[in-house]
Design a protein around this motif. Sequence first.
Motif, PDB file in Angstrom:
ATOM      1  N   LEU A 166     -19.560  49.014  13.990  1.00  0.00           N
ATOM      2  CA  LEU A 166     -20.642  49.852  13.469  1.00  0.00           C
ATOM      3  C   LEU A 166     -21.824  49.870  14.427  1.00  0.00           C
ATOM      4  N   THR A 215     -30.635  52.162  14.212  1.00  0.00           N
ATOM      5  CA  THR A 215     -30.552  53.568  13.828  1.00  0.00           C
ATOM      6  C   THR A 215     -31.452  54.420  14.704  1.00  0.00           C
ATOM      7  N   ASN A 254     -15.990  54.193  10.226  1.00  0.00           N
ATOM      8  CA  ASN A 254     -15.777  55.631  10.044  1.00  0.00           C
ATOM      9  C   ASN A 254     -15.452  55.963   8.596  1.00  0.00           C
ATOM     10  N   LYS A 304     -18.618  58.102  17.250  1.00  0.00           N
ATOM     11  CA  LYS A 304     -17.878  57.532  16.126  1.00  0.00           C
ATOM     12  C   LYS A 304     -16.577  56.854  16.536  1.00  0.00           C
ATOM     13  N   ASP A 323     -24.815  57.878   7.452  1.00  0.00           N
ATOM     14  CA  ASP A 323     -25.045  57.093   8.664  1.00  0.00           C
ATOM     15  C   ASP A 323     -26.289  56.209   8.590  1.00  0.00           C
ATOM     16  N   SER A 362     -18.707  55.686   6.591  1.00  0.00           N
ATOM     17  CA  SER A 362     -19.655  56.776   6.865  1.00  0.00           C
ATOM     18  C   SER A 362     -19.220  58.092   6.245  1.00  0.00           C
ATOM     19  N   ILE A 418     -25.183  51.091   4.876  1.00  0.00           N
ATOM     20  CA  ILE A 418     -23.729  50.993   4.952  1.00  0.00           C
ATOM     21  C   ILE A 418     -23.230  49.657   5.501  1.00  0.00           C
ATOM     22  N   THR A 429     -19.551  48.231   4.883  1.00  0.00           N
ATOM     23  CA  THR A 429     -18.696  48.063   6.059  1.00  0.00           C
ATOM     24  C   THR A 429     -18.120  46.658   6.122  1.00  0.00           C
ATOM     25  N   SER A 450     -23.278  53.148  16.591  1.00  0.00           N
ATOM     26  CA  SER A 450     -24.663  53.570  16.474  1.00  0.00           C
ATOM     27  C   SER A 450     -25.345  53.634  17.838  1.00  0.00           C
TER      28      SER A 450
END
Length: 320
Positions: free
Chosen positions: A64, A200, A250, A73, A258, A253, A263, A267, A68
């Motif tokens: 993840l 992010t 994936n 992805k 996102d 998301s 998440i 995850t 990011s």
Amino acid sequence: MKLWMLTILAIILSFISLFVGAIDIKITDLLDWDSDEASIFLISRLPRLMAIILAGAGMSIAGLIMQSLSRNKFASPTTTGTLDAAKLGILISILVFPNVSYIQQIFFCFAFALMGTLVFMQILDRIKFKDAIFVPLIGIMFGNILSSITTFFAYEADLLQNISSWLMGSFTLIMAGRYELLYVSIPVIIFAYFYANKFTVAGLGEDFTKNLGLSYKFIRNIGLILVAVISSTVVLTVGMIPFLGLIVPNIVSLYLGDNLQKIIPHTAVLGVVFLLICDIIGRIVIHPYEIPVNVTVAVIGSAIFLILLLRGRAYAKQPN
């Protein structure tokens, strides 16, 4: 899927995992703590479950973070050469220090995993044509180069069979005293959760990050260090587990978006669920023998990866 539903599913699968194996263990056997079954439960089954939980959550979070930071992805420790670099680091440590200690192995594995990831990110920065599918293919080629170098030197030093068997992703040899390194994943995941908003922001690009008064390179380096720490601990303890850090983020998301901080818990738990499913399948298909978990993860993960590739290609062809 709600987080509480995933958690309940993980608990159910964990319970099943504790009582599946070459030796049948029943709940009633645990009433006598001096029995052989109780000893196996404490020495092997319980540590194995903990290793699966820590490795599943850790590798999923590592994937993840990679997705990011790279804004792709299809990025993960599997498709960016991180795991292959860690494997090369272990081999180098054995060649340079014949009587290598466990601490030296950890250092070499971490250092090479970090360097391999940094090299890939530098390659990514210089690629102008950043197609969603093209980037992971570059990473896979980079990983294959590192893997070929490892294979060559391992063959020359007559260590090929040892390296291949040792780094084969499997929880078969996990027991008390041989998995505790994976607990490093816990503070890493906690740190990633509280640092998620900055990851992010960094994922939105260098210019955007600088406009908010943040250091893009510092945030990215922190993320890559976390990825290297998780990857190296998993490789040293369990071996190579492909696709886990790719498909789990994936899937999450797809139904949660996102927002990284939102998440991360999903995850981590879904990573545990997925790895538990793959491990249980490997233990019951040819019972009382066992299929290494990297085989079941590779088969299921490659199929899902192919679906994601085709889905990404179809999405890219849609008119704006």
